[in-house]
Design an enzyme around this catalytic site. Sequence first.
Site, mmCIF file in Angstrom:
data_model
loop_
_atom_site.group_PDB
_atom_site.id
_atom_site.type_symbol
_atom_site.label_atom_id
_atom_site.label_comp_id
_atom_site.label_asym_id
_atom_site.label_seq_id
_atom_site.Cartn_x
_atom_site.Cartn_y
_atom_site.Cartn_z
ATOM 1 N N SER A 121 0.835 -1.194 0.000
ATOM 2 C CA SER A 121 0.000 0.000 0.000
ATOM 3 C C SER A 121 0.878 1.256 0.000
ATOM 4 O O SER A 121 1.641 1.481 -0.923
ATOM 5 C CB SER A 121 -0.962 -0.039 1.192
ATOM 6 O OG SER A 121 -1.946 0.961 1.107
ATOM 7 N N ASP A 256 -9.416 -3.874 -5.836
ATOM 8 C CA ASP A 256 -8.780 -3.063 -4.791
ATOM 9 C C ASP A 256 -9.484 -1.704 -4.740
ATOM 10 O O ASP A 256 -9.510 -0.975 -5.741
ATOM 11 C CB ASP A 256 -7.296 -2.871 -5.113
ATOM 12 C CG ASP A 256 -6.513 -2.187 -4.004
ATOM 13 O OD1 ASP A 256 -7.108 -1.361 -3.270
ATOM 14 O OD2 ASP A 256 -5.314 -2.457 -3.874
ATOM 15 N N HIS A 283 -7.508 -5.192 -1.017
ATOM 16 C CA HIS A 283 -6.369 -4.331 -0.698
ATOM 17 C C HIS A 283 -5.512 -4.989 0.371
ATOM 18 O O HIS A 283 -5.943 -5.195 1.501
ATOM 19 C CB HIS A 283 -6.868 -2.965 -0.204
ATOM 20 C CG HIS A 283 -5.776 -1.945 -0.048
ATOM 21 N ND1 HIS A 283 -5.127 -1.382 -1.129
ATOM 22 C CD2 HIS A 283 -5.212 -1.403 1.063
ATOM 23 C CE1 HIS A 283 -4.219 -0.520 -0.696
ATOM 24 N NE2 HIS A 283 -4.248 -0.517 0.628
#
Length: 327
Positions: A121, A256, A283
């Site tokens: 991320s 995502d 995610h």
Amino acid sequence: MRTLTCRAKYDRQPIITQDGGTVALDWFQPRGLDKIPSDAPIVLILHGLTGGSGEGYCKWMCSCIAAKGWRSVVLNYRGCAGLELTSPTLYCASFTDDVHLAVEEIHHQFPNARLFAAGYSLGSLILCKYLAEAANGTWKLKGSGISSAVMVSNPFCMHRSKVRVSKPWSAEWLYNIGLAHRIKQYIVEHNLALSKHAEIDMKSIAESRTIEHLDERVVCKLFGHDTAEDYYTAASSMQFIPQIQTPSLFLIAEDDPFLGHLPIQECKCNKNTVLAVTTRGGHVAFLQGLWPFGTAWMDQVAMQFFSACSESPQTSFDATSCSELGS
């Protein structure tokens, strides 16, 4: 849940930055650590926003790395994972100085070990920018110091990602609100240190409801960006992919909620990058099996990529100045 299903013991190594900040390398301590040779490969893990070494994806990845007989270490950003905020600077997607410091320190401790890196991320945004900067000669050392990298759940375009998570009452918007709440908790935790900054308005931060609001009122103020849009331009990974010279795998799922752009063309034009896209995976999730709270598919893919890269010749890296660290 994956945070609860994996036990992890770390040995924390605090590092003081040039501006007085504090980051920490949390070295994973598996059984049989004393039997791992000093030249065994090492994987550096960069966590996501408001995360740390205690996150499930960090612990399970460390466990997979240990199973292969390698070392792993998590870089905890400033003020994260119980670290005191000791500097006027926080961390953000466009700030790579602390990664450079961590890479130098790891090479100083293990000069004969190959170093790999996995970013998740926000950590993938930081890692991507760092690799491009290394290729462009931003840092004094030759090369990135990283043999290969895996970047998971990178939004690629933060502008489009912001638009996607800003639609009220959508699933993506709920992620936005939830993560904004965690960022505010981080700010409250370090309220005393941040209140010393005249440019930070704690009242406006308390009234913030989205990530964009907080980026405008905190990140932009501390890192010199005029607006959140300027920050998103500076940090978006799609502009950096063409410059990467380190073998890199990008792993992303189409579902995502933070995905802003699929860099198909960017990766096609760079022989050093591979883009792997799945229909599902969410995610930083990619759960699998009847018991989806153990090793994730992304852990296995990352280790397969690192294993393949470990069989190729070592990338060039000038570690001569690393001997000065800690001396």
